[in-house]
Design a protein around this motif. Structure first.
Motif, PDB file in Angstrom:
ATOM      1  N   SER A 219       5.114  14.249   5.242  1.00  0.00           N
ATOM      2  CA  SER A 219       5.362  13.470   6.467  1.00  0.00           C
ATOM      3  C   SER A 219       4.055  13.148   7.188  1.00  0.00           C
ATOM      4  O   SER A 219       3.893  12.063   7.744  1.00  0.00           O
ATOM      5  N   ALA A 220       3.144  14.105   7.184  1.00  0.00           N
ATOM      6  CA  ALA A 220       1.839  13.866   7.812  1.00  0.00           C
ATOM      7  C   ALA A 220       1.103  12.747   7.085  1.00  0.00           C
ATOM      8  O   ALA A 220       0.516  11.854   7.711  1.00  0.00           O
ATOM      9  N   GLY A 221       1.147  12.778   5.758  1.00  0.00           N
ATOM     10  CA  GLY A 221       0.505  11.719   4.973  1.00  0.00           C
ATOM     11  C   GLY A 221       1.140  10.366   5.249  1.00  0.00           C
ATOM     12  O   GLY A 221       0.441   9.369   5.473  1.00  0.00           O
ATOM     13  N   LEU A 222       2.461  10.317   5.260  1.00  0.00           N
ATOM     14  CA  LEU A 222       3.170   9.060   5.539  1.00  0.00           C
ATOM     15  C   LEU A 222       2.822   8.542   6.935  1.00  0.00           C
ATOM     16  O   LEU A 222       2.585   7.352   7.136  1.00  0.00           O
ATOM     17  N   THR A 223       2.769   9.458   7.899  1.00  0.00           N
ATOM     18  CA  THR A 223       2.437   9.069   9.273  1.00  0.00           C
ATOM     19  C   THR A 223       1.045   8.450   9.338  1.00  0.00           C
ATOM     20  O   THR A 223       0.846   7.395   9.940  1.00  0.00           O
ATOM     21  N   SER A 224       0.083   9.107   8.704  1.00  0.00           N
ATOM     22  CA  SER A 224      -1.277   8.553   8.727  1.00  0.00           C
ATOM     23  C   SER A 224      -1.319   7.184   8.065  1.00  0.00           C
ATOM     24  O   SER A 224      -2.006   6.275   8.537  1.00  0.00           O
ATOM     25  N   MET A 225      -0.572   7.020   6.983  1.00  0.00           N
ATOM     26  CA  MET A 225      -0.553   5.702   6.324  1.00  0.00           C
ATOM     27  C   MET A 225       0.059   4.646   7.233  1.00  0.00           C
ATOM     28  O   MET A 225      -0.414   3.509   7.290  1.00  0.00           O
ATOM     29  N   ILE A 226       1.117   5.016   7.954  1.00  0.00           N
ATOM     30  CA  ILE A 226       1.727   4.063   8.901  1.00  0.00           C
ATOM     31  C   ILE A 226       0.705   3.676   9.968  1.00  0.00           C
ATOM     32  O   ILE A 226       0.550   2.499  10.300  1.00  0.00           O
ATOM     33  N   GLN A 227      -0.009   4.658  10.481  1.00  0.00           N
ATOM     34  CA  GLN A 227      -0.960   4.363  11.560  1.00  0.00           C
ATOM     35  C   GLN A 227      -2.119   3.496  11.076  1.00  0.00           C
ATOM     36  O   GLN A 227      -2.657   2.705  11.839  1.00  0.00           O
ATOM     37  N   VAL A 228      -2.474   3.620   9.804  1.00  0.00           N
ATOM     38  CA  VAL A 228      -3.579   2.829   9.261  1.00  0.00           C
ATOM     39  C   VAL A 228      -3.096   1.448   8.811  1.00  0.00           C
ATOM     40  O   VAL A 228      -3.705   0.428   9.125  1.00  0.00           O
ATOM     41  N   LEU A 229      -1.984   1.413   8.093  1.00  0.00           N
ATOM     42  CA  LEU A 229      -1.582   0.197   7.373  1.00  0.00           C
ATOM     43  C   LEU A 229      -0.388  -0.527   7.970  1.00  0.00           C
ATOM     44  O   LEU A 229      -0.229  -1.722   7.764  1.00  0.00           O
ATOM     45  N   ASP A 230       0.498   0.226   8.610  1.00  0.00           N
ATOM     46  CA  ASP A 230       1.733  -0.342   9.146  1.00  0.00           C
ATOM     47  C   ASP A 230       2.474  -1.202   8.122  1.00  0.00           C
ATOM     48  O   ASP A 230       2.684  -2.395   8.326  1.00  0.00           O
ATOM     49  N   PRO A 231       2.876  -0.598   6.991  1.00  0.00           N
ATOM     50  CA  PRO A 231       3.606  -1.388   5.985  1.00  0.00           C
ATOM     51  C   PRO A 231       5.041  -1.666   6.449  1.00  0.00           C
ATOM     52  O   PRO A 231       5.564  -0.960   7.314  1.00  0.00           O
TER      53      PRO A 231
ATOM     54  N   PHE B 140      -8.993  -3.246  11.383  1.00  0.00           N
ATOM     55  CA  PHE B 140      -9.409  -3.481   9.996  1.00  0.00           C
ATOM     56  C   PHE B 140      -9.543  -4.986   9.807  1.00  0.00           C
ATOM     57  O   PHE B 140      -8.593  -5.732  10.041  1.00  0.00           O
ATOM     58  N   VAL B 141     -10.736  -5.415   9.420  1.00  0.00           N
ATOM     59  CA  VAL B 141     -10.985  -6.837   9.251  1.00  0.00           C
ATOM     60  C   VAL B 141     -11.180  -7.120   7.767  1.00  0.00           C
ATOM     61  O   VAL B 141     -12.044  -6.542   7.108  1.00  0.00           O
ATOM     62  N   HIS B 142     -10.335  -7.985   7.248  1.00  0.00           N
ATOM     63  CA  HIS B 142     -10.268  -8.272   5.821  1.00  0.00           C
ATOM     64  C   HIS B 142     -10.482  -9.763   5.636  1.00  0.00           C
ATOM     65  O   HIS B 142      -9.721 -10.569   6.170  1.00  0.00           O
ATOM     66  N   CYS B 143     -11.553 -10.122   4.927  1.00  0.00           N
ATOM     67  CA  CYS B 143     -11.878 -11.538   4.722  1.00  0.00           C
ATOM     68  C   CYS B 143     -11.943 -12.297   6.045  1.00  0.00           C
ATOM     69  O   CYS B 143     -11.413 -13.408   6.152  1.00  0.00           O
ATOM     70  N   GLY B 144     -12.525 -11.678   7.054  1.00  0.00           N
ATOM     71  CA  GLY B 144     -12.720 -12.369   8.327  1.00  0.00           C
ATOM     72  C   GLY B 144     -11.511 -12.406   9.245  1.00  0.00           C
ATOM     73  O   GLY B 144     -11.570 -12.967  10.334  1.00  0.00           O
ATOM     74  N   GLU B 145     -10.400 -11.814   8.813  1.00  0.00           N
ATOM     75  CA  GLU B 145      -9.199 -11.815   9.647  1.00  0.00           C
ATOM     76  C   GLU B 145      -8.799 -10.389   9.988  1.00  0.00           C
ATOM     77  O   GLU B 145      -8.908  -9.494   9.148  1.00  0.00           O
ATOM     78  N   LEU B 146      -8.275 -10.199  11.201  1.00  0.00           N
ATOM     79  CA  LEU B 146      -7.717  -8.901  11.556  1.00  0.00           C
ATOM     80  C   LEU B 146      -6.469  -8.645  10.746  1.00  0.00           C
ATOM     81  O   LEU B 146      -5.596  -9.513  10.643  1.00  0.00           O
ATOM     82  N   PHE B 147      -6.388  -7.458  10.176  1.00  0.00           N
ATOM     83  CA  PHE B 147      -5.181  -7.049   9.468  1.00  0.00           C
ATOM     84  C   PHE B 147      -4.306  -6.331  10.488  1.00  0.00           C
ATOM     85  O   PHE B 147      -4.679  -5.274  10.994  1.00  0.00           O
ATOM     86  N   SER B 148      -3.165  -6.904  10.812  1.00  0.00           N
ATOM     87  CA  SER B 148      -2.404  -6.303  11.913  1.00  0.00           C
ATOM     88  C   SER B 148      -1.234  -5.452  11.458  1.00  0.00           C
ATOM     89  O   SER B 148      -0.640  -4.737  12.264  1.00  0.00           O
ATOM     90  N   GLY B 149      -0.920  -5.481  10.164  1.00  0.00           N
ATOM     91  CA  GLY B 149       0.219  -4.720   9.683  1.00  0.00           C
ATOM     92  C   GLY B 149       1.506  -5.477   9.922  1.00  0.00           C
ATOM     93  O   GLY B 149       1.528  -6.487  10.644  1.00  0.00           O
ATOM     94  N   PHE B 150       2.590  -5.009   9.306  1.00  0.00           N
ATOM     95  CA  PHE B 150       3.833  -5.771   9.356  1.00  0.00           C
ATOM     96  C   PHE B 150       4.409  -5.867  10.761  1.00  0.00           C
ATOM     97  O   PHE B 150       4.966  -6.884  11.149  1.00  0.00           O
ATOM     98  N   HIS B 151       4.319  -4.767  11.535  1.00  0.00           N
ATOM     99  CA  HIS B 151       4.887  -4.773  12.884  1.00  0.00           C
ATOM    100  C   HIS B 151       3.798  -4.917  13.955  1.00  0.00           C
ATOM    101  O   HIS B 151       4.045  -4.662  15.140  1.00  0.00           O
TER     102      HIS B 151
END
Lengths: 291, 291
Positions: A219-231, B140-151
């Motif tokens: 859960s900690a790993g998933l949380t960190s991924m959400i905070q970084v990537l927000d998939p 996180f800036v990817h190819c000159g654009e802010l990556f904002s995540g899905f939400h």
């Protein structure tokens, strides 16, 4: 456009031919027998490619194999499950024989691609796939494409550090190998991770503690991924997840308590749906359409 | 094309006009005085926009403000440093007055954009910016654009969980607020984070321990980000980093011991280079060119 997908595993190698709609037309399978060297394995691959596509319809060949590997050069590196394959120029060897474009990526990433496009993540914009089996790996699929990172090492999530005080990476606590070790320690050398989960369900307190710890760390790993990537969604696969689908609900509940409040309603975890064939489908997807 | 950038901080609001080459042509600054309400702040913003761009050259207005906020709707949410601003429809209010496109994003993300395009990350393909000041944020800036995540919540890295056993998020241990708290606890209520770092340099053992713990936790967070995202470079900004640039080397050394071996030679951390103006530049960059 036809494509060939190849899935190289520690035990088996599988080769399949897919049509334009990713329907599996032909398939073949042989033992990897990695310890017998690369020459015999390559011969088997040649035979299977010939067998599934005798008329050479396929436009290209995609391969998923255990990492670490050099995807750009198409070389197998230090894969622990492929002893003696270090430095094997797989892409070059297959290209020389068939003269078609060959693509190589690690097995977790091709499974990610397949689950995102055809499996549990179908229709989603961004999918973080995580596989929990011998190790912990993953792949991030963004707008239908694998996100590989600047040096080709994105989604090596097993090495996330979720427990500074305990000194543990995600893989060290959450992999099937870690669970297997705990099961043997508690119940004897012939036991597997499955026995550990059964004992936990039967309220064996130490086993419960280990599963609880697994949930906490994952859960900690998933949380960190959400905070970084927000998939948009997580798709969870690999033997540990597929054999214990009830974990999905526990993980979801826990992650909801850990993420920022604004993200709570967006936590979405799903079980992978393509099973063992994810790697084959995903490998074929590495073959790009030539427009 | 001219653009207006606005940086809204807890203490000051700054407005600037930029030309096509992102040269700062005019600037204005006033106190935020958030506690006096939004109406007076809005009047000040209107005045400053008028002042820097009396002839209405600008094609659009970009704003960086403390989060959490709703970027899509342009609404300030629960920003702890902007009491009484909850629900303030900033984007709409400015659009109504000037009739130009208005863009709103959180302050860490606009700083990320500026550092990636004009600052320490200039020329890089992917940049993970992290700011360590009152809180810990990033972009996180990817190819000159802010990556904002899905939400729209990517890069909220302060809530990464790096210490399951200790129960700490990255922000709880690594923010300037956490360091300030420790400094007051050790040395008295009038002391700041700066005193803590000085004491550590002078080998005060408890202070050394706290800085060491900071390095351990922050390195864990950086490592997890590398394993998930594999950015080309990290740019580290915010008061804690800018006042202690020597931390960069310590962090780099530590992270190199933590990432997978294949990534060791790729760890690249740099200090932010635009200082306080990063937010202004980055806000202006939110204004898209209309082709």
């Amino acid at each position: 456009m036809y494509r060939i997908g190849i899935d190289i595993g520690a035990t088996n190698m599988r080769v399949a031919l897919f049509n334009d709609a990713y329907q599996l037309m032909e398939r073949a399978e042989q033992k990897t027998e990695a310890h017998l060297g690369v020459a015999q394995a390559l011969e088997k691959l040649f035979d299977m490619i010939q067998q599934v596509d005798p008329n050479q319809f396929a436009s290209g060949i995609g391969i998923g194999a255990p990492g670490p590997l050099d995807a750009a050069q198409g070389i197998i590196l230090d894969a622990p499950n492929l002893p003696g394959w270090h430095g094997f120029r797989l892409k070059e060897a297959i290209f020389k024989r068939f003269g078609k474009p060959v693509f190589l990526t690690n097995d977790a990433k091709v499974a990610a691609l397949a689950e995102a496009k055809l499996g549990a993540g179908k229709g989603c914009h961004t999918v973080q796939f995580i596989t929990v089996s011998t190790g912990v790996g993953g792949g991030f699929v963004h707008c239908g494409e694998l996100f590989s990172g600047f040096h080709g090492h994105a989604s090596e999530v097993g090495n996330m550090i979720v427990d500074v005080s305990g000194g543990n990476t995600l893989e060290e606590v959450c992999s099937g190998t870690a669970l297997l070790y705990e099961s043997k320690r508690l119940f004897g050398n012939e036991k597997t991770a499955k026995d550990l989960f059964i004992a936990a369900k039967n309220h064996h307190s130490e086993a419960e503690g280990i599963v609880e710890r697994w949930i906490t760390h994952f859960s900690a790993g998933l949380t960190s991924m959400i905070q970084v990537l927000d998939p948009e969604i997580f798709v969870l696969g690999g033997a540990v997840m597929l054999r214990n689908p009830w974990l999905i609900k526990h993980l979801t509940d826990r992650v909801e308590t850990l993420v920022y409040e604004s993200m709570r309603s967006n936590v979405k975890l799903k079980l992978a749906s393509l099973g063992e064939d994810a790697g084959l489908y995903g490998a074929a997807m590495l073959v790009k359409r030539r427009d």
